[in-house]
Design a protein around this motif. Structure first.
Motif, mmCIF file in Angstrom:
data_model
loop_
_atom_site.group_PDB
_atom_site.id
_atom_site.type_symbol
_atom_site.label_atom_id
_atom_site.label_comp_id
_atom_site.label_asym_id
_atom_site.label_seq_id
_atom_site.Cartn_x
_atom_site.Cartn_y
_atom_site.Cartn_z
ATOM 1 N N ASP A 282 0.644 -1.074 -0.180
ATOM 2 C CA ASP A 282 0.074 -0.095 -0.019
ATOM 3 C C ASP A 282 0.901 1.271 -0.067
ATOM 4 O OD1 ASP A 282 0.779 -0.448 2.497
ATOM 5 O OD2 ASP A 282 -1.149 -0.142 3.538
ATOM 6 N N TRP A 283 2.241 1.138 -0.207
ATOM 7 C CA TRP A 283 3.057 2.319 -0.261
ATOM 8 C C TRP A 283 2.917 2.594 -1.579
ATOM 9 C CZ3 TRP A 283 8.193 1.963 3.022
ATOM 10 C CH2 TRP A 283 7.852 1.999 4.363
ATOM 11 N N LEU A 284 2.877 3.858 -1.935
ATOM 12 C CA LEU A 284 2.746 4.321 -3.396
ATOM 13 C C LEU A 284 4.258 4.713 -3.940
ATOM 14 C CD1 LEU A 284 -0.918 6.397 -3.333
ATOM 15 C CD2 LEU A 284 -0.346 4.158 -3.799
ATOM 16 N N VAL A 285 5.056 3.722 -4.030
ATOM 17 C CA VAL A 285 6.189 4.008 -4.445
ATOM 18 C C VAL A 285 6.479 2.848 -5.634
ATOM 19 C CG1 VAL A 285 7.381 5.009 -2.577
ATOM 20 C CG2 VAL A 285 7.151 2.572 -2.842
ATOM 21 N N HIS A 286 7.704 2.881 -6.139
ATOM 22 C CA HIS A 286 7.863 2.034 -7.541
ATOM 23 C C HIS A 286 8.774 0.817 -6.439
ATOM 24 C CE1 HIS A 286 6.100 5.316 -9.412
ATOM 25 N NE2 HIS A 286 5.752 4.641 -10.423
ATOM 26 N N GLY A 287 9.079 0.728 -5.577
ATOM 27 C CA GLY A 287 10.027 -0.317 -5.115
ATOM 28 C C GLY A 287 10.985 0.364 -4.109
ATOM 29 N N THR A 288 11.971 -0.327 -3.830
ATOM 30 C CA THR A 288 12.917 -0.064 -2.829
ATOM 31 C C THR A 288 14.352 0.750 -3.696
ATOM 32 O OG1 THR A 288 14.345 -2.016 -2.773
ATOM 33 C CG2 THR A 288 12.332 -2.136 -1.397
ATOM 34 N N THR A 289 15.272 1.089 -2.798
ATOM 35 C CA THR A 289 16.381 1.695 -3.647
ATOM 36 C C THR A 289 17.423 0.644 -3.906
ATOM 37 O OG1 THR A 289 17.360 2.202 -1.607
ATOM 38 C CG2 THR A 289 16.114 3.910 -2.583
ATOM 39 N N GLY A 290 17.245 -0.818 -3.650
ATOM 40 C CA GLY A 290 17.839 -1.782 -4.362
ATOM 41 C C GLY A 290 18.873 -2.557 -3.227
ATOM 42 N N TYR A 291 18.762 -2.293 -2.011
ATOM 43 C CA TYR A 291 19.648 -2.886 -0.850
ATOM 44 C C TYR A 291 19.184 -4.467 -0.636
ATOM 45 C CZ TYR A 291 20.732 1.662 0.899
ATOM 46 O OH TYR A 291 21.413 3.201 1.020
ATOM 47 N N ASP A 292 18.129 -4.608 -1.010
ATOM 48 C CA ASP A 292 17.639 -6.145 -1.092
ATOM 49 C C ASP A 292 18.102 -6.913 -2.318
ATOM 50 O OD1 ASP A 292 15.791 -4.358 -2.589
ATOM 51 O OD2 ASP A 292 14.212 -5.561 -2.531
ATOM 52 N N PHE A 293 18.372 -6.485 -3.531
ATOM 53 C CA PHE A 293 19.002 -6.803 -4.455
ATOM 54 C C PHE A 293 20.189 -6.920 -4.163
ATOM 55 C CE2 PHE A 293 21.480 -6.428 -8.576
ATOM 56 C CZ PHE A 293 21.183 -7.635 -9.043
ATOM 57 N N GLU A 294 21.060 -6.065 -3.901
ATOM 58 C CA GLU A 294 22.341 -6.239 -3.431
ATOM 59 C C GLU A 294 22.683 -7.441 -2.605
ATOM 60 O OE1 GLU A 294 24.672 -2.280 -1.871
ATOM 61 O OE2 GLU A 294 24.249 -3.485 -0.259
ATOM 62 N N SER A 295 21.705 -7.578 -1.574
ATOM 63 C CA SER A 295 22.151 -8.750 -0.612
ATOM 64 C C SER A 295 21.877 -10.072 -1.374
ATOM 65 C CB SER A 295 21.136 -8.534 0.469
ATOM 66 O OG SER A 295 21.025 -9.732 1.357
ATOM 67 N N GLN A 296 20.905 -10.212 -2.146
ATOM 68 C CA GLN A 296 20.582 -11.452 -2.836
ATOM 69 C C GLN A 296 21.459 -11.838 -3.767
ATOM 70 O OE1 GLN A 296 16.832 -10.062 -4.682
ATOM 71 N NE2 GLN A 296 15.675 -10.245 -2.721
ATOM 72 N N VAL A 297 22.059 -10.838 -4.650
ATOM 73 C CA VAL A 297 23.184 -11.087 -5.569
ATOM 74 C C VAL A 297 24.328 -11.457 -4.873
ATOM 75 C CG1 VAL A 297 24.150 -8.863 -5.987
ATOM 76 C CG2 VAL A 297 24.092 -10.503 -7.923
ATOM 77 N N ALA A 298 24.983 -10.787 -3.796
ATOM 78 C CA ALA A 298 25.859 -11.395 -2.957
ATOM 79 C C ALA A 298 25.713 -12.783 -2.513
ATOM 80 C CB ALA A 298 26.106 -10.223 -1.852
ATOM 81 N N GLN A 299 24.558 -13.038 -2.018
ATOM 82 C CA GLN A 299 24.452 -14.448 -1.452
ATOM 83 C C GLN A 299 24.234 -15.436 -2.475
ATOM 84 O OE1 GLN A 299 24.208 -15.452 1.820
ATOM 85 N NE2 GLN A 299 23.367 -13.559 2.964
ATOM 86 N N LEU A 300 24.105 -15.087 -3.779
ATOM 87 C CA LEU A 300 23.908 -15.957 -4.830
ATOM 88 C C LEU A 300 25.252 -16.438 -5.306
ATOM 89 C CD1 LEU A 300 22.589 -17.340 -7.340
ATOM 90 C CD2 LEU A 300 23.040 -15.107 -8.716
ATOM 91 N N LEU A 301 26.456 -15.476 -4.855
ATOM 92 C CA LEU A 301 27.662 -15.763 -5.077
ATOM 93 C C LEU A 301 28.590 -16.486 -3.831
ATOM 94 C CD1 LEU A 301 28.584 -12.419 -6.801
ATOM 95 C CD2 LEU A 301 28.075 -14.462 -7.913
ATOM 96 N N VAL A 302 27.916 -16.816 -2.970
ATOM 97 C CA VAL A 302 28.471 -17.375 -1.964
ATOM 98 C C VAL A 302 28.493 -18.896 -2.160
ATOM 99 C CG1 VAL A 302 28.183 -17.964 0.596
ATOM 100 C CG2 VAL A 302 27.933 -15.613 -0.199
ATOM 101 N N ASP A 303 29.569 -19.819 -1.938
ATOM 102 C CA ASP A 303 29.429 -20.990 -1.888
ATOM 103 C C ASP A 303 28.825 -21.513 -0.855
ATOM 104 O OD1 ASP A 303 29.837 -23.933 -2.261
ATOM 105 O OD2 ASP A 303 31.774 -23.751 -3.338
#
Length: 842
Positions: A282-303
């Motif tokens: 219900d927040w009238l925004v288009h999304g976050t500033t991307g910290y969640d993606f930053e975390s996801q892609v870093a975790q993807l690269l972890v063995d």
């Protein structure tokens, strides 16, 4: 300054979140001003506080700070000045000064809040200042008498009694000067975290909202601004209402009707999500500033298979285990004790007053209620909840409160359970039935203030403390990160991208920002440690042995301690300079050493274990600084560097592949890529101020201009110069511009890999009608090798879906046709030149 001059009667007093009636009676109708470098009495009697007079106005000078003197207290000085003019009793200027003193007596007090009296005060005080200035200009004797009075009031160092008059004058002001260390416990205005100079404003009030956003809306209306980033929305009183109002005002500024979805302008929120938390729909925004993606892609690269080995190495190196949950709990309690104590005390007093209104709860003591508040906040699983007056309590918010209170109960069996139950019920708007409207409003106000408080405590406890202590793999210690998690499966990564496309298709995708603890390229290197757990363990032992002689003993402890040393080694492999040949620099320059020293100093102070900003341990700080200098010294006696360079080389190569993967994913996944200044090529910056250094844009312009003449294989061979990263960025951004609809509306389809190294890549398709692009990016590249390694991929393939028309399929970067066998891409062919690939029919 107007508030400091006029107190509650300032027309701007309502703009700030100031408690004019705190528990400490000495602060009633005053603002605590914790700006002094020492205790007030010492600063006063050293003569560091001086009152000056200029153009009819008195002001206080403390160092470079200029503070106003309340007009009503001018009489403290002018009364003495009048005595100094006794010989001029028959002169007109003497009578005029008497008249000014009389006017000051009748000036509305600084505690007045009635609008008419406030307006009268605003008008009359300025008239008095002009009269005083004019009289000093026309009669130099008045100016001289005032200066003589000030010399008397300002006191003489060495004579404590000579400061009594100045002390009396300062005590009559709308502010109370104080030693900066008392801020945490006594400050009576809400701040930006614990920054005393940044007083929080009440943007929820219409007139404050209008004043704050006037310039922004002018820029929106002129089309100079086409997108808005809202930082720290969790500090807002009512975030959802704020976004609604801002979108409505932007629509008005643009001269358009508010769209059906309520979004008149592109807007993103710097909302930090934790665990399974999602952005409020219900927040009238288009999304976050991307910290969640930053975390996801870093975790993807972890063995993730190396979690046990890396954790064991970390614990053995530091000499003890470090459970993340217990650490976070302890550090949030520490924050509430050291830097945000008064914020929590205010909540304790508020809930105590609420309990006093009901006979069922009035026996709860202030101390018990305050402790319940602290413990519940310390157990909060997210930054905050979002209850709003008159609205329903969401299941998400209810579960957060239930989870926090349950955890607090478990940790505090000695506290009466009914106290926690009372707090829980209040926090989910389950108020006693017999409350009148005023009492319900007080209960609601407490909940909203509680919500504003939990966020800063989480941020200070997690981002600014735990992230500098829990050093298992610091690439994961980022804003929005989950360092207690060790890796993310390719399947889970795809799920997060599908969810983003479904709910927030234009959210920002960030990998470096002004707020990251280390740049995307540093993080990409450090995360590669997970791929070589055994070489990392052996190297740590050699490094520790080689560097032990440079440690000091301070209070029976080794300085730096083992955890600090562990962080330092990760920082070095993450930032170590690489030569054009791809070899690590054998010797680093003084600038690099100073950067590492500055970073480690900040890290140690933020950790607040052996030193801190509030209580610096100069001996420990010096030990860390000297340790860095010694282990990086270019000397034949330095046994560390020869043992360090092989790991630095391997991590540098693996980090390069990880960095390119981050860029490839950021530019093609659902969302809007965000590129931080300077990161078009390799950037090995650390936390601010290191990442705020000037960017060499001229160098980047020259590199960009020369790119068309370089072939992809040549760029990859010369990867240390950073052109390969710029090439990837430029080419994909051009493709995005040419086919914007594909990325704005195209479907996202995960593609599965098969074969020996299926785990070592992530692949997906973006498709819109008959247009498509397939992206293949490597991960866990230590298993495959450093490019060119086409044949090393062996039998690994990716099968393209039937929905993709393979006519004209080619590689985006080389424009070569792609060989296919039964709709299968062989990675030994596709990744024969570059470590990444994008196949398209466009």
């Amino acid at each position: 300054m107007d508030v400091l001059e006029n107190g509650p009667s300032s027309r701007f007093a309502p703009y700030f979140d100031i408690d004019w009636h705190p528990l400490k009676s000495d602060l009633r109708d005053k603002v605590l001003l914790p700006i002094l470098s020492d205790q007030y009495g010492r600063v006063l009697e050293r003569g560091e506080l001086r009152v000056h007079f200029e153009e009819g106005t008195f002001y206080l000078l403390y160092g470079e700070r200029r503070l106003p003197i309340a007009p009503g207290t001018y009489r403290y000085v002018l009364g003495i000045a009048l005595q100094n003019l006794a010989e001029y009793k028959d002169e007109e200027f003497y009578a005029e000064l008497q008249s000014i003193l009389t006017a000051l007596e009748y000036l509305p007090k600084r505690t007045e809040t009635d609008p008419k009296r406030v307006a009268e005060r605003i008008r009359e005080k300025e008239i008095i200042k002009r009269r005083l200035e004019r009289r000093c200009t026309e009669a130099p004797q008045v100016q001289q008498a005032i200066e003589k009075a000030l010399a008397q009031i300002n006191g003489e160092p060495g004579d404590p009694r000579s400061f009594d008059a100045l002390d009396e004058l300062l005590n009559a002001q709308s502010y109370r000067l104080a030693y900066w260390r008392v801020a945490a416990e006594e400050i009576n205005y809400r701040r930006f975290f614990d920054v005393n100079d940044l007083a929080a404003i009440r943007v929820e009030l219409p007139k404050v909202f209008d004043a704050v956003h006037r310039l922004l809306l002018d820029l929106v209306g002129s089309r100079a601004v086409t997108g808005i980033r809202i930082d720290h929305p969790d500090g807002l009183y009512l975030p959802r209402e704020y976004f609604e109002k801002l979108q409505q005002r932007c629509a008005k500024a643009l001269g358009i009707s508010l769209p059906k979805d309520g979004r008149a302008i592109y807007m993103v929120a710097e909302k930090i999500l934790t665990g399974p938390e999602t952005l409020r729909k219900d927040w009238l925004v288009h999304g976050t500033t991307g910290y969640d993606f930053e975390s996801q892609v870093a975790q993807l690269l972890v063995d993730s298979s190396a979690e046990a080995a890396i954790t064991r190495t970390f614990h053995r190196f530091i000499g003890h285990s470090m459970p993340f949950g217990h650490l976070l709990y302890a550090k949030r309690l520490q924050v509430m004790k050291l830097s945000l104590a008064n914020d929590v005390d205010v909540l304790g007093n508020m809930v105590d007053r609420l309990s006093e209104q009901n006979r069922w709860y009035r026996d709860f003591t202030l101390e018990a209620l305050a402790r319940a508040v602290r413990e519940t906040i310390a157990c909060f699983p997210v930054y905050r909840t979002y209850l709003a007056p008159g609205g329903p309590v969401s299941e998400e918010d209810r579960l957060v409160i239930e989870r926090a209170v349950t955890a607090a109960k478990r940790r505090n069996p000695a506290i009466e359970e009914s106290i926690f139950n009372f707090l829980r019920d209040v926090l989910v708007f389950r108020f006693p039935e017999n409350l009148d409207a005023e009492a319900r409003a007080a209960h609601t106000h407490f909940v909203l203030k509680f919500q504003q408080t939990t966020g800063p405590i989480m941020a200070k406890g997690l981002e600014d403390t735990v992230f500098y202590i829990y050093n298992r793999l610091v690439a994961l210690n980022e804003v929005g990160g989950e360092p207690q998690q060790f890796g993310l499966s390719v399947e889970a990564f795809h799920e997060s991208n599908i969810d983003r496309q479904r709910n927030w298709p234009t959210a920002l995708l960030a990998t470096s920002t002004h707020d990251t603890k280390r740049s995307e390229d540093v993080r990409a290197r450090i995360v590669a440690i997970s791929e070589i757990p055994e070489p990392w363990r052996r190297s740590l032992q050699r490094w520790r042995h080689a560097n032990r002689r440079w440690k000091r003993t301070i209070n029976d402890m080794e300085a730096p301690d083992a955890n600090e040393e562990y962080l330092l080694y990760q920082t070095l492999v993450g930032t170590w300079p690489i030569q054009d040949s791809g070899e690590p620099e054998a010797v680093v320059n003084a600038e690099y050493i100073e950067r590492i020293q500055a970073y480690m100093a900040k890290a140690l102070h933020e950790a607040k274990l052996n030193t801190s900003w509030i209580q610096p341990n100069e001996a420990w700080d010096a030990a860390m600084r000297d340790f860095v200098a010694k282990i990086l010294e270019a000397s034949p006696r330095n046994k560390f560097l020869p043992a360090f360079l092989p790991i630095a080389q391997e991590i540098g190569r693996l980090g390069t592949i990880n960095s390119l993967t981050q860029v490839a994913l950021k530019l093609t996944l659902p969302g809007v890529p965000d590129i931080y200044q300077g990161n078009e090529i390799w950037d090995y910056s650390l936390v601010d101020p290191d990442n705020r250094r000037p960017v060499d844009y001229q160098r980047r312009r020259e590199m960009l201009a020369a790119l068309p003449a370089a072939a992809p294989d040549e760029l990859m061979r010369n990867w240390p110069d950073g052109r390969i990263k710029m090439f990837l960025t430029k080419r994909v951004l051009q493709f995005r511009r040419q086919h914007a609809d594909l990325f704005e509306h195209g479907e996202y389809s995960p593609l599965a890999a098969n074969g020996t190294f299926a785990e070592c890549c992530v692949s997906f398709a973006r498709q819109l009608g008959d247009k498509w692009i397939v992206v293949i990016a490597p991960r866990l590249s230590s298993r495959v090798g450093f490019p060119p390694v086409g044949e090393r991929w062996k039998d690994t393939t990716i099968e393209l879906p039937e929905t993709l028309s393979l006519q004209d399929a080619h590689d985006l970067f080389s424009c070569r046709p792609v060989p296919l066998q039964d709709r299968r891409l062989k990675l030994s062919d596709t990744l024969s030149i570059l470590p990444f690939a994008m196949i398209t029919n466009l």
